[in-house]
Enzyme design. Structure first.
Site, PDB file in Angstrom:
ATOM      1  N   GLU A 190      89.218 102.090 133.553  1.00 33.18           N
ATOM      2  CA  GLU A 190      89.233 100.282 133.311  1.00 33.18           C
ATOM      3  C   GLU A 190      90.225 100.238 131.798  1.00 33.18           C
ATOM      4  O   GLU A 190      89.066 100.124 130.767  1.00 33.18           O
ATOM      5  CB  GLU A 190      88.314  99.740 133.441  1.00 33.18           C
ATOM      6  CG  GLU A 190      87.923  98.312 132.999  1.00 33.18           C
ATOM      7  CD  GLU A 190      86.141  98.228 132.537  1.00 33.18           C
ATOM      8  OE1 GLU A 190      86.619  96.322 132.323  1.00 33.18           O
ATOM      9  OE2 GLU A 190      85.596  98.633 132.742  1.00 33.18           O
ATOM     10  N   THR A 235      88.345  93.487 130.827  1.00 32.29           N
ATOM     11  CA  THR A 235      88.908  92.123 130.209  1.00 32.29           C
ATOM     12  C   THR A 235      89.704  91.296 130.684  1.00 32.29           C
ATOM     13  O   THR A 235      90.915  90.757 130.251  1.00 32.29           O
ATOM     14  CB  THR A 235      89.161  92.858 128.763  1.00 32.29           C
ATOM     15  OG1 THR A 235      88.851  93.888 128.539  1.00 32.29           O
ATOM     16  CG2 THR A 235      88.396  91.373 127.763  1.00 32.29           C
ATOM     17  N   LYS A 243      79.597  93.133 137.540  1.00 31.69           N
ATOM     18  CA  LYS A 243      79.051  93.478 136.313  1.00 31.69           C
ATOM     19  C   LYS A 243      77.702  93.212 136.084  1.00 31.69           C
ATOM     20  O   LYS A 243      77.744  91.984 135.958  1.00 31.69           O
ATOM     21  CB  LYS A 243      80.193  92.952 135.229  1.00 31.69           C
ATOM     22  CG  LYS A 243      80.332  94.190 134.060  1.00 31.69           C
ATOM     23  CD  LYS A 243      81.265  93.481 133.496  1.00 31.69           C
ATOM     24  CE  LYS A 243      81.755  94.019 132.258  1.00 31.69           C
ATOM     25  NZ  LYS A 243      83.134  94.316 131.519  1.00 31.69           N
ATOM     26  N   ARG A 295      92.529  93.602 125.942  1.00 31.22           N
ATOM     27  CA  ARG A 295      92.124  93.463 124.458  1.00 31.22           C
ATOM     28  C   ARG A 295      93.903  93.785 123.632  1.00 31.22           C
ATOM     29  O   ARG A 295      93.558  93.200 123.195  1.00 31.22           O
ATOM     30  CB  ARG A 295      91.064  94.697 124.377  1.00 31.22           C
ATOM     31  CG  ARG A 295      90.008  94.224 125.173  1.00 31.22           C
ATOM     32  CD  ARG A 295      88.957  95.205 124.401  1.00 31.22           C
ATOM     33  NE  ARG A 295      88.037  94.782 125.236  1.00 31.22           N
ATOM     34  CZ  ARG A 295      86.782  95.326 125.045  1.00 31.22           C
ATOM     35  NH1 ARG A 295      85.903  96.522 124.102  1.00 31.22           N
ATOM     36  NH2 ARG A 295      85.205  95.529 126.019  1.00 31.22           N
TER      37      ARG A 295
END
Length: 323
Positions: free
Chosen positions: A41, A69, A129, A45
């Site tokens: 994943e 993210t 999630k 960021r």
């Protein structure tokens, strides 16, 4: 779950990858694959996220790479354009989810309260999630959510680590766990790819947790089976239990009264996670005797027999009872 999330669930671990240098993408992906966790994943960021996905997808075909993210549709599109297979968001972003659903992109949105889960269900999702898991009750909350949201699977992250990942994976409604515990930033910074491979192997060893349940002995006849069992139990002071086809000498041996698998006998291998263990064996090309699979009264798989004989011994893999 879409097929890609079904695949990820078979491993149970989602490595969270944050890289500043795209040149680290390929060696890291290869380390994850070699360690038995071919999943990444890749977070947005840093500015390198898209390029990292691109290089992993192009140069390491065995990796299941996607993005994390993701806060906007542009990053979701960038994921797909660069060869990413899935999108994970930290919170429930309806615009991103809608775009992914409309474009057949597997998406796992962040949720933390029942209303988030309801929103995910409105989009037809069956996997979300759960973040930040530790701050919002961890396994106790997931157990409570299993009642009203019985069809939903979760990927808890945030507060999940090497010390508690199996507690989460033992829950029926947990598809996988994620977090920065793999690959750890320290090893990535040191470019210790061998160390990351070793850590992945150690993590998967925790997931499967194999141990010998007992050794099976083919005694040939009921009379011989009784004699063999009596001798073993007298030596090791174990109790004898009799079933229709065998005697058990405690947890040490199963002495067969009738012909059974294996020329010389069989070895029972216990595991804490039989579904993931069987998936791993099938990936290695191991043939399972499907007609001999055994299930409990709830339909859960508890015992499988392997077609292969090794060293004159048959093998079966058994679910260890949950604590």
């Amino acid at each position: 779950m879409s097929n890609v999330f079904d695949q990820i669930s078979e491993y149970g671990i989602v490595p969270l990858v944050t890289l500043d240098d795209p040149n680290d993408a390929v060696p890291l992906a290869r380390a994850l694959v070699a360690g038995g966790i071919p999943i990444a994943e890749v977070t947005f960021r840093t500015a390198a996220g898209g390029e990292v996905i691109k290089r992993m997808a192009k140069e390491v075909p065995d990796i299941i790479v996607g993005s994390g993210t993701v806060h906007d549709i542009d990053h979701a599109k960038e994921t797909v354009d660069n060869g990413g297979k899935f999108v994970i968001t930290p919170g429930f972003n309806a615009k991103v989810v809608e775009w992914c659903v409309n474009n057949n992109v597997p998406v796992c949105p962040g949720t933390v309260v029942p209303s988030d889960i309801e929103e995910a269900m409105n989009f037809g999702l069956k996997l979300v999630k759960f973040f930040p898991a530790g701050a919002y009750g961890g396994t106790n909350t997931l157990k409570a959510l299993a009642g009203p949201f019985g069809a939903m699977k979760f990927v808890p992250t945030g507060g999940v680590g090497l010390n508690n990942l199996t507690e989460y994976l033992d829950l029926p409604n947990v598809a996988a766990v994620g977090g920065s515990f793999v690959p750890p930033a320290k090893l990535v910074k040191a470019k210790d790819w061998d160390g990351i491979t070793k850590l992945c192997q150690e993590i998967m060893a925790k997931v499967y947790d194999f141990s010998v349940g007992h050794v099976g002995i083919n005694a040939g006849t009921p009379e011989n089976a009784a004699d063999v069992t009596n001798r073993i139990t007298s030596l090791f002071s174990t109790a004898t239990t009799e079933i229709e086809i065998a005697y058990f000498g405690g947890n040490l041996v199963e002495v067969m009264k009738v012909p059974f698998i294996g020329t010389n006998g069989h070895i029972c291998v216990d595991t804490r996670d039989i579904k993931r263990a069987v998936a791993m064996l099938k990936r290695k090309g191991v043939q399972i005797l499907e007609k001999n699979c055994r299930y409990d009264d709830k339909g859960n798989l508890i015992n499988v027999f392997l077609e292969e004989e090794i060293g004159g011994f048959g093998f079966h893999v058994r679910q260890r009872p949950k604590a």
